[in-house]
Write a protein that holds these residues in place. Structure first.
Motif, mmCIF file in Angstrom:
data_model
loop_
_atom_site.group_PDB
_atom_site.id
_atom_site.type_symbol
_atom_site.label_atom_id
_atom_site.label_comp_id
_atom_site.label_asym_id
_atom_site.label_seq_id
_atom_site.Cartn_x
_atom_site.Cartn_y
_atom_site.Cartn_z
ATOM 1 N N LYS A 185 -13.979 -10.628 34.861
ATOM 2 C CA LYS A 185 -12.759 -10.641 35.660
ATOM 3 C C LYS A 185 -12.237 -12.064 35.762
ATOM 4 O O LYS A 185 -12.935 -13.035 35.465
ATOM 5 C CB LYS A 185 -13.023 -10.092 37.067
ATOM 6 N N THR B 273 -8.257 -12.639 45.559
ATOM 7 C CA THR B 273 -7.708 -11.589 44.707
ATOM 8 C C THR B 273 -8.457 -11.610 43.386
ATOM 9 O O THR B 273 -8.902 -12.661 42.935
ATOM 10 C CB THR B 273 -6.206 -11.805 44.416
ATOM 11 N N GLU C 71 -8.755 -9.744 39.305
ATOM 12 C CA GLU C 71 -8.180 -8.894 38.270
ATOM 13 C C GLU C 71 -9.276 -8.550 37.281
ATOM 14 O O GLU C 71 -9.835 -9.431 36.629
ATOM 15 C CB GLU C 71 -7.034 -9.622 37.557
ATOM 16 N N VAL C 72 -9.628 -7.281 37.196
ATOM 17 C CA VAL C 72 -10.687 -6.846 36.304
ATOM 18 C C VAL C 72 -10.167 -6.836 34.872
ATOM 19 O O VAL C 72 -9.070 -6.343 34.605
ATOM 20 C CB VAL C 72 -11.197 -5.444 36.710
ATOM 21 N N GLY D 20 -11.756 -6.040 47.636
ATOM 22 C CA GLY D 20 -10.913 -5.765 46.482
ATOM 23 C C GLY D 20 -11.691 -5.715 45.179
ATOM 24 O O GLY D 20 -11.555 -4.764 44.392
ATOM 25 N N THR D 21 -12.531 -6.716 44.946
ATOM 26 C CA THR D 21 -13.334 -6.764 43.722
ATOM 27 C C THR D 21 -14.257 -5.558 43.636
ATOM 28 O O THR D 21 -14.389 -4.925 42.587
ATOM 29 C CB THR D 21 -14.170 -8.058 43.694
ATOM 30 N N GLU E 29 -12.285 -2.213 42.927
ATOM 31 C CA GLU E 29 -11.786 -2.200 41.556
ATOM 32 C C GLU E 29 -12.922 -1.967 40.571
ATOM 33 O O GLU E 29 -12.767 -1.227 39.591
ATOM 34 C CB GLU E 29 -11.080 -3.512 41.242
ATOM 35 N N GLN F 9 -13.952 1.664 40.741
ATOM 36 C CA GLN F 9 -12.969 2.508 40.068
ATOM 37 C C GLN F 9 -13.155 2.457 38.558
ATOM 38 O O GLN F 9 -13.097 3.482 37.864
ATOM 39 C CB GLN F 9 -11.562 2.062 40.441
ATOM 40 N N MET F 10 -13.392 1.248 38.028
ATOM 41 C CA MET F 10 -13.608 1.116 36.590
ATOM 42 C C MET F 10 -14.857 1.867 36.150
ATOM 43 O O MET F 10 -14.868 2.543 35.103
ATOM 44 C CB MET F 10 -13.727 -0.360 36.210
ATOM 45 N N SER G 256 -12.660 4.427 49.214
ATOM 46 C CA SER G 256 -13.125 4.336 47.832
ATOM 47 C C SER G 256 -14.119 5.456 47.523
ATOM 48 O O SER G 256 -14.489 6.244 48.388
ATOM 49 C CB SER G 256 -13.787 2.977 47.589
#
Length: 312
Positions: A193, A200, A202-203, A226-227, A230, A233-234, A263
């Motif tokens: 990431k 914040t 971003e994966v 957040g991390t 995400e 989810q991935m 989640s």
């Protein structure tokens, strides 16, 4: 160390301090911790500490600045009261993410906090799972760095999860995740990431096979969530059967608990280095206590014994 062992606690995590004292079959030292009418922190030590070996338990969690000031003033008060040795027990070390400059004209806050603790008069520091081990080098006094990974891994191992795979949410945590997976007997996956702005993430991509497996995300702390969400989810998109999470420090800033509650995480396991909100249970957050580990470390330091056995 011939002096009596005494334990004092700031207001940051009194429950953990009481648990540690109970493990040591002791009581917390008497101290007045409050605030003057003008908002300044007020500290007064009521017990005689002359010649004593004193441990001050105070994680610098939210509100970080207030709890840090409490710690500094307590150390100064104990030093001026002629304590033989003062050890700052900091289960969670605030400002740890600011351990280097990422742009021009920025402070290295973790180093400044270390300077303040030393200047206040601490003789040594006892902490747990610093964001980066390099922070130990910011201190000019001994630092004992405990690790919670063994306790967390043993808890996960006891769940007998089918076909587990340990996941590092970033490349910087691969070493931590690899040690964790060796203890639970699992595979390893890595999520790459980038962080364009503070808090914040971003994966980008993932390395490793998780399809049909029970994924366990391992990190040192959970801040905004957040991390973590995400990453979960991935993992679900890549076919993971279930996703769990483990971290030493459950900061859960802002609306992190609400995010985690919504989640697909089955359970999030953290320690009690930071006191948890009532909403944590609804977010499926489970807490395990590090009090026995800190109690053993405190007793070993007091008796000038090696702490190496605690790191195995």
């Amino acid at each position: 160390m011939d002096g009596r062992l005494l334990i004092f606690s700031g207001s940051a995590n009194t429950e953990l301090a009481k648990e540690i004292a109970t493990c040591l079959r002791m009581t917390i030292g008497r101290a007045m911790i409050g605030t003057f009418k003008n908002g300044e922190t007020r500290i007064k030590i009521h017990d005689n500490v002359r010649g004593c070996d004193v441990f001050v338990i105070q994680p610098t969690c939210t509100p970080v600045d207030h709890h840090l000031m409490e710690l500094l003033l307590m150390i100064d008060a104990l030093r001026r009261a002629s304590a033989t040795r003062v050890t700052a027990v900091i289960p969670y070390y605030g400002y740890a993410k600011q351990e280097k400059k990422t742009a021009g004209r920025e402070p290295i806050s973790a180093k400044l906090v270390a300077n303040l603790i030393c200047t206040a008069g601490a003789d040594r520091v006892l902490t747990m799972d610093l964001h980066t081990p390099a922070i130990e080098g910011f201190f000019d006094i001994p630092v004992d760095h405990l690790q919670a990974s063994a306790m967390l891994a043993d808890h996960i191992y006891g769940l007998n999860l089918p076909n587990p795979v340990v996941v590092s949410p970033d490349t910087g945590g691969v070493g931590r995740a690899n040690r964790f997976r060796e203890r639970v007997g699992a595979g390893l996956a890595i999520i790459a990431k980038q962080r364009p702005e503070p808090d914040t993430a971003e994966v980008l991509e993932m390395v490793g096979e998780v399809e049909g497996k029970t994924a366990i995300i391992v990190d040192d702390m959970i801040s905004t969530g957040g991390t973590l969400v995400e990453a979960a989810q991935m993992l679900n998109e890549r076919g993971a059967a279930k996703v769990y999470a483990c971290a030493t420090h459950g900061i859960f800033a802002a609306d992190a608990l609400e995010i985690i509650a919504k989640s697909d995480l089955v359970e999030t396991l953290v320690t009690n280095t930071i006191p948890q909100q009532a909403a944590a249970q609804a977010a499926r957050v489970r807490t395990i206590s590090v009090a026995p580990l800190f109690a053993e470390a405190i007793m070993r330091i007091h008796k000038d014994l090696s702490l190496s056995a605690l790191f195995s």
